[in-house]
Design an enzyme around this catalytic site. Structure first.
Site, PDB file in Angstrom:
ATOM      1  N   SER A 137       0.860  -1.183   0.000  1.00  0.00           N
ATOM      2  CA  SER A 137       0.000   0.000   0.000  1.00  0.00           C
ATOM      3  C   SER A 137       0.892   1.227   0.000  1.00  0.00           C
ATOM      4  O   SER A 137       2.074   1.154   0.372  1.00  0.00           O
ATOM      5  CB  SER A 137      -0.878   0.008   1.255  1.00  0.00           C
ATOM      6  OG  SER A 137      -1.492   1.262   1.468  1.00  0.00           O
ATOM      7  N   TYR A 150      -0.295  -0.995  10.892  1.00  0.00           N
ATOM      8  CA  TYR A 150      -0.633  -1.179   9.479  1.00  0.00           C
ATOM      9  C   TYR A 150       0.475  -0.617   8.594  1.00  0.00           C
ATOM     10  O   TYR A 150       0.919  -1.263   7.631  1.00  0.00           O
ATOM     11  CB  TYR A 150      -1.962  -0.490   9.177  1.00  0.00           C
ATOM     12  CG  TYR A 150      -2.487  -0.739   7.781  1.00  0.00           C
ATOM     13  CD1 TYR A 150      -2.997  -1.976   7.430  1.00  0.00           C
ATOM     14  CD2 TYR A 150      -2.496   0.276   6.824  1.00  0.00           C
ATOM     15  CE1 TYR A 150      -3.501  -2.207   6.148  1.00  0.00           C
ATOM     16  CE2 TYR A 150      -2.989   0.058   5.556  1.00  0.00           C
ATOM     17  CZ  TYR A 150      -3.498  -1.184   5.231  1.00  0.00           C
ATOM     18  OH  TYR A 150      -3.984  -1.401   3.958  1.00  0.00           O
TER      19      TYR A 150
END
Length: 245
Positions: A137, A150
């Site tokens: 990401s 994350y």
């Protein structure tokens, strides 16, 4: 030649789009997700369209479930030649507010699952001179508030990809994609203001579609990318350009 393509987190979003795309190209797709009903719906859609797919429940944080899936696929003569690691888990909150369980779960599902995938199927990937594509990401190169685990997991995926590409060369190619803001169910709990901000942050002034990431994943797993390994491909509509990563 038909390949077996294993995709994690394939019940929705980018994983589901990748499953449909690989199947449409003639690959045999192993659709896995912790939500087996979602995986079954994707597999049924593929089969109804004339493709080959089966659904399997897989908690990517559970090594025993990886071993069970390995037994099922090997006994069915469906050794994976391509693995797409797409599963993730996300809990928001600054570091000291996150429980140790939530912290560890995010790293286990998002990052350590790739280790488990390679540990389980390194031999089938090697025999097929196959490919692994990991889904990171822009969180791996940019920072947003209250995303410590994350962001660490997605950043770790980029480094792990490079390491695996070295350790399993020359037989296995390993690459990673970095999606930006993509139209998935992760936006269901976000208000219109958040979506509008994400659109403005992208140079292309819109959210991406799961299929736009899936097409890059399929490219990296195919012959057209035969001289690409250890690479990080950003699929973010220019977000990292706009935000200066």
């Amino acid at each position: 030649m038909t390949r077996t393509v294993l995709i994690t987190g394939a019940g929705n979003g980018i994983g589901a789009a990748a499953a449909r795309l690989f199947a449409a190209s003639g690959d045999d797709v192993v659709v896995t997700d912790i939500d087996v009903d979602a995986a079954a719906a994707v597999a049924a859609e593929i089969v109804a369209a004339g493709g080959a797919a089966t659904a399997h429940r897989l908690d990517v944080a559970d090594s025993e479930q990886w071993q069970q899936l390995s037994l099922e696929l090997r006994s069915a003569n469906r050794p994976p030649a391509v693995i797409v690691n797409n599963a993730f888990f996300q809990v928001t909150g600054i570091a000291h507010e996150q429980s140790e369980g939530d912290w560890n779960q995010q790293l286990s599902v998002t990052l350590s699952s790739v280790y488990r995938a390679m540990r389980t199927f390194h031999d089938t990937l090697t025999a097929a001179r196959g490919s692994m594509v990991n889904v990171s990401s822009v969180h791996g190169v940019l920072s947003w508030a209250e995303q410590p685990a994350y962001g660490a997991a997605k950043g770790g995926l980029i480094s792990l990809t490079r390491q695996l590409s070295l350790d399993y060369a020359p037989h296995v190619r390993v690459n990673v994609v970095l999606p930006g803001s993509i139209e998935t169910r992760q936006w269901d709990h976000q208000g219109p203001e958040a979506q509008e901000l994400a659109r403005r942050q992208a140079t292309l002034q819109r959210l991406g579609k799961p299929e736009e990431v899936a097409s890059v994943i399929q490219f990296l797993a195919g012959d057209g990318a035969s001289y690409i390994t250890g690479a990080s491909l950003v699929v973010d509509g220019g977000m990292t350009t706009t935000l200066g990563a």
